[in-house]
Write an enzyme that holds these catalytic residues in place. Structure first.
Site, PDB file in Angstrom:
ATOM      1  CD  GLU B  50      -2.915   0.377   2.927  1.00 21.73           C
ATOM      2  OE1 GLU B  50      -2.816   1.002   2.694  1.00 21.73           O
ATOM      3  OE2 GLU B  50      -3.721  -1.014   3.060  1.00 21.73           O
ATOM      4  CG  ASP B  61      -3.560   8.586   8.586  1.00 15.20           C
ATOM      5  OD1 ASP B  61      -3.158   7.689   8.592  1.00 15.20           O
ATOM      6  OD2 ASP B  61      -3.310   9.081   7.509  1.00 15.20           O
ATOM      7  CE1 TYR B 175      -7.316  -1.049   7.079  1.00 15.51           C
ATOM      8  CE2 TYR B 175      -6.341  -0.525   4.509  1.00 15.51           C
ATOM      9  CZ  TYR B 175      -6.442  -0.645   6.073  1.00 15.51           C
ATOM     10  OH  TYR B 175      -5.315  -0.188   7.676  1.00 15.51           O
TER      11      TYR B 175
END
Lengths: 398, 272
Positions: B50, B61, B175
């Site tokens: 990735e 994040d 995911y």
């Protein structure tokens, strides 16, 4: 003809939407449902009305600024006195609404971001009053220039957490609040402070702020027997502006002007004038006009006013501008500072530096209008919080 | 149409193995380093890589990846430069490469042009952490035309209705975000992960990869016993950050990846 916005997907035309991580989606959907319920719920609405009247001090007055009008020599200038709200700005209208909502959703903890500190103080105040735990995220640059508000939030029992990333201003505080919300979503409601972020926030916050325009409309009709010719408000995210505009949107003859932060001038690149220097993009959950570089990185912004120092504008403003229903302009730091002095000396009112932008544009527009015409300016907050910063800028130690 | 991701998962399944998906931020500390890392991480056992596209405001994040994005932006890594790097890499390796990008970088590039150029350069899939399938409608046409899978995420907070909706929209793999939080947080509850992966499997035949919070070879081994793929991001980025000024950086990171894959293989009972 403009239809009612947003649609079910939270779209204001091409703008708005819900660009968030999956973790937040269920919470946004829950919030949307809960908000739709309370919007129709009489007991919620009467509770909200109760606090707005007895705690916030509404209705705020619509004050005819006689000496300012005389000095400018044109249109009659009325000031919608949101500076007289408890905690000193319009932000509390939304904080009360969302605080009540958090209680209904049984979330014991609330979080907020703040730029100028006004929304942080409003949220900390509401948290104290409703007995909720509260944490406020604030860029460290803003903490420095708004030290007084940081201390006020702490006095109210909230935790203020500095954010030392990116430009260390409002944008970074929002990102950090979103990360907190993602992590603590099961116990926490995020009280976003402006008409930004993912659906339903821009709609819900607009609704909570629309009391400003509903009152102003009624008040100007009582005072003058007719609608104003023009409305003026400053626009960071744009909650005070949309709050004033909303009740007048169908009154096509009422012109609406949003004033962005021109900083050191649009040509300098150091500003927060999204319509002058930006293009549509996605930031922090919503599609809207955004100050960004060629490859989509968000630009750093500058404004003397922490509350306007943000790279994106509320999506509904992008829509109103595309529709030609509202127009947007900017004034510089210097023009806003000059307007602060004039309002202080002519009317005995110190505006927040954010609101001083609206006053600065009023000073340009009013003289070109007829004496029979009427301007309503949203005085969104008071300037007490800015006194220290102004002293510093003038080299004065208090 | 089967994609390269489909084939990779199918091959691994034949060998009784799970996919090790390693994340690196493209351009951290430089694109030359990233290019070298991709080649060496494949040799060390990564099955899919990735590549993060740096963004100024990465809301999903934690600090480790935020700082990596800042370093990458300082090194000049734009989406355009990243696609050129991938095109160069394709002379050296065919490992599946998936881009992880905040939507604004794609929007600014122009979605239609992006999908064409990404497919040409040799990108094998796209993950948009801030774009749930609810908003991805306009991308589906261009992505399908370019043959590029759009990989969507599910979270512990996803309701059963969303699980079905999102899993059915996803391509390549699903995911699964193992925790309510941001990248780099600590993996807390394996039983919970197992339960949720089980629920996802009931609504899709796609492989399920688990990411967020997988930091050590032990974590990787445990997650490999549950899911079809193990995604490791912040733990790798942390190593890159710590060694970024040393000549042995790539070798060191490759060693770490090797230890992840070894642990995953040991935990996997050989089947068939």
């Amino acid at each position: 003809m403009m239809s009612s916005v947003p649609n079910k997907q939270g779209r204001f035309g091409a703008y708005g939407g819900r660009y968030v991580p999956e973790t937040l989606m269920p919470a946004l959907l829950e919030l949307e449902q809960e908000y739709a319920r309370v919007k129709k719920d009489r007991s919620f609405q009467s509770e909200l009305a109760y606090y707005l009247k007895h705690y916030v001090g509404r209705p705020t007055s619509l004050y005819f600024a006689q000496r300012l009008t005389k000095r400018l020599g044109g249109a009659k200038v009325y000031l919608k006195r949101e500076d007289l709200c408890h905690t000193g700005a319009h932000k509390i209208n939304n904080a009360i609404g969302q605080g009540l909502l958090a209680k209904r959703m049984k979330k014991p903890r609330i979080i907020a971001e703040t730029g100028a500190g006004q929304h942080g103080v409003a949220t900390a105040t509401v948290a104290a009053m409703f007995g909720l735990q509260c944490e406020v995220y604030m860029g460290t640059e803003d903490m420095q220039r708004q030290a007084l508000n940081v201390f006020r939030m702490r006095l109210l029992g909230s935790t203020v957490t500095g954010v030392d990333a990116g430009s260390r201003t409002l944008k970074d505080a929002i990102s950090e609040a979103m990360r907190d919300w993602t992590t603590n979503i099961r116990t926490t409601h995020y009280i976003l402070g402006s008409v930004l972020g993912a659906h339903p926030y821009p709609m819900m916050i607009r609704d909570f702020q629309s009391i400003i325009g509903r009152e102003a409309r009624r008040q100007i009709l009582a005072a003058e027997g007719r609608l104003p010719d023009c409305l003026i408000a400053c626009v960071g995210g744009g909650s005070n502006a949309i709050g004033l505009f909303h009740a007048f949107i169908k009154d096509k003859k009422v012109k609406m002007i949003g004033v962005e932060a021109g900083g050191m001038g649009v040509a300098s690149g150091k500003h927060a004038a999204r319509f002058a220097g930006g293009k549509p993009g996605v930031l922090q959950g919503t599609m809207t006009y955004l100050l960004q570089g060629e490859d989509g990185q968000v630009n750093l912004t500058h404004s003397v006013s922490a509350g306007l120092d943000y790279a994106a504008i509320g999506p509904e403003h992008s829509y109103l501008r595309d529709q030609g229903r509202a127009e947007y302009t900017s004034v510089t730091d210097d023009e806003a500072m000059a307007a602060f002095d004039i309002l202080a000396r002519e009317e005995g009112i110190m505006p927040a530096l954010e609101s001083a932008h609206a006053i600065a544009h009023t000073m340009k527009v009013a003289p070109r209008m007829k004496k029979s015409q009427i301007l309503v300016v949203n005085l969104s907050g008071r300037g007490d919080k800015d006194v220290q910063q102004i002293a510093n800028m003038r080299g004065i130690t208090l | 149409m089967t994609s390269k991701l489909d084939r990779t998962f199918a091959q691994l399944r034949q060998h009784g193995e799970k996919a090790l998906i390693t994340y690196v931020m493209a351009g951290d500390p430089s694109l030359q380093d990233t290019e070298q890392l991709v080649v060496e991480l494949e040799k060390a056992g990564a099955d899919i890589i990735e590549l993060g596209v740096p963004f100024s405001d990465p809301i999903a994040d934690g600090p480790v990846i935020q700082q990596a994005a800042e370093r990458a932006l300082r090194s000049g890594a734009s989406l355009r430069a990243i696609l050129s790097m991938i095109a160069r890499l394709r002379a050296k390796t065919q490992i599946p490469l998936v881009l992880m990008a905040y939507y604004n970088t794609i929007h600014a590039f122009g979605p239609e042009r992006f999908f064409q150029e990404a497919a040409q350069a040799g990108v094998d899939g796209l993950i948009l952490p801030d774009m749930p399938p609810d908003e991805a409608g306009p991308l589906k046409g261009p992505a399908a035309a370019a043959g590029l899978p759009l990989i969507f995420l599910l979270a512990p907070t996803s309701t059963s209705a969303r699980r079905t909706f999102v899993a059915r929209q996803s391509q390549g793999f699903v995911y699964y975000v193992s925790l309510t939080g941001i990248t780099g947080a600590k993996l807390l509850n394996l039983a919970d992960v197992e339960k949720n992966v089980g629920k996802i499997r009931k609504v899709t035949k796609l492989p399920v990869a688990v990411g967020f919070g997988v930091a050590t070879p032990e974590d990787a081994a445990k997650v490999a016993a549950i899911a079809d793929g193990v995604i490791v991001g912040s733990a790798i980025v942390k190593q890159i950050a710590a060694y970024r000024e040393k000549p042995e950086m790539v070798k060191h990171v490759a060693e770490f990846v090797r230890s992840l894959k070894t642990a995953m293989r040991m935990a996997q009972p050989k089947s068939g």
